[in-house]
Design an enzyme around this catalytic site. Structure first.
Site, PDB file in Angstrom:
ATOM      1  N   ASN A  84     -69.399  67.011 -31.828  1.00  0.00           N
ATOM      2  CA  ASN A  84     -68.566  67.142 -33.009  1.00  0.00           C
ATOM      3  C   ASN A  84     -67.154  66.623 -32.709  1.00  0.00           C
ATOM      4  OD1 ASN A  84     -67.667  68.053 -35.587  1.00  0.00           O
ATOM      5  ND2 ASN A  84     -69.194  69.671 -35.523  1.00  0.00           N
ATOM      6  N   HIS A 114     -56.234  69.451  -9.596  1.00  0.00           N
ATOM      7  CA  HIS A 114     -55.031  69.086  -8.854  1.00  0.00           C
ATOM      8  C   HIS A 114     -54.774  70.105  -7.753  1.00  0.00           C
ATOM      9  CE1 HIS A 114     -54.059  66.075 -11.860  1.00  0.00           C
ATOM     10  NE2 HIS A 114     -54.503  66.950 -12.738  1.00  0.00           N
ATOM     11  N   GLY A 141     -67.877  75.812 -30.465  1.00  0.00           N
ATOM     12  CA  GLY A 141     -66.579  75.170 -30.562  1.00  0.00           C
ATOM     13  C   GLY A 141     -65.589  75.654 -29.524  1.00  0.00           C
ATOM     14  N   ALA A 159     -68.745  79.989 -28.332  1.00  0.00           N
ATOM     15  CA  ALA A 159     -67.466  79.402 -28.726  1.00  0.00           C
ATOM     16  C   ALA A 159     -66.309  80.029 -27.947  1.00  0.00           C
ATOM     17  CB  ALA A 159     -67.245  79.583 -30.225  1.00  0.00           C
ATOM     18  N   ARG A 182     -77.166  87.341 -21.664  1.00  0.00           N
ATOM     19  CA  ARG A 182     -78.578  87.672 -21.813  1.00  0.00           C
ATOM     20  C   ARG A 182     -79.418  86.454 -21.522  1.00  0.00           C
ATOM     21  NH1 ARG A 182     -81.320  86.459 -26.730  1.00  0.00           N
ATOM     22  NH2 ARG A 182     -79.980  85.605 -28.344  1.00  0.00           N
TER      23      ARG A 182
END
Length: 184
Positions: A84, A114, A141, A159, A182
């Site tokens: 997306n 880094h 997301g 998300a 789970r």
């Protein structure tokens, strides 16, 4: 040994001041910019440009705009790949996705790290560890996957998760840091 060779081997290398790496990143940034300016309905041109950017692809894939990566040639995607909007892949190290991978909006896959030591870090030094994602994986997301992580097959990452360590196959994992909650 060149800085690029060090990068590809996962050794400490200079990313900020090496002309070859800067040139390669700038070229890829230009291609990503061009990709992100294409009309969303121009699927053929979008696919053609992604084929120039990405290192290895299979037949069916779609990456929504905008998309940003460092080098492109270190990214491999499997069959039936979908990402997306706002996918960012920092790919000085390999990033390999299996088949049937779905990525929600605003996700990042970061192979670069880094040094903690400020003197080394301020010299522009970094390292890159690969990210490996199995098949049949769904990322919600705003997920971030950090350097050196391997994610198994048939996994759901919730998300907002920050994946800091390996995730086994056949699980749902969420959180910061991401933890298995789970089995599937």
């Amino acid at each position: 040994m060149t800085e690029k060779e060090k990068m590809m081997l996962g050794e400490i290398y200079n990313a900020n001041y090496d002309e070859e790496l800067i040139k390669e990143r700038t070229n890829t940034q230009d291609l990503c910019y061009e990709y992100n300016q294409l009309k969303p309905s121009d699927f053929d041109a979008r696919k053609e440009l992604l084929l120039k950017i990405l290192g290895k692809t299979k037949g069916s894939f779609l990456i929504e705009q905008p998309f940003i990566c460092d080098y492109g040639y270190n990214i491999e995607i499997g069959e039936n790949f979908y990402a997306n909007h706002n996918l960012t892949i920092l790919d000085p190290g390999k990033v390999r996705f299996g088949d049937n991978v779905f990525i929600g909006p605003n996700c990042g896959f970061y192979t670069a790290g880094h040094p903690i030591d400020k003197i080394s870090r301020n010299k522009g030094l970094e390292y890159a560890n690969p990210i490996i994602v199995g098949s049949d994986v769904w990322f919600g997301g705003s997920v971030v996957v950090l350097p050196g992580v391997t994610i198994g097959d048939n996994v759901v990452i919730g998300a907002g998760s920050v994946v800091t360590h390996d995730i086994p196959s056949n699980v749902v994992a969420v959180g910061n840091p991401c933890q298995v909650i789970r089995k599937i």
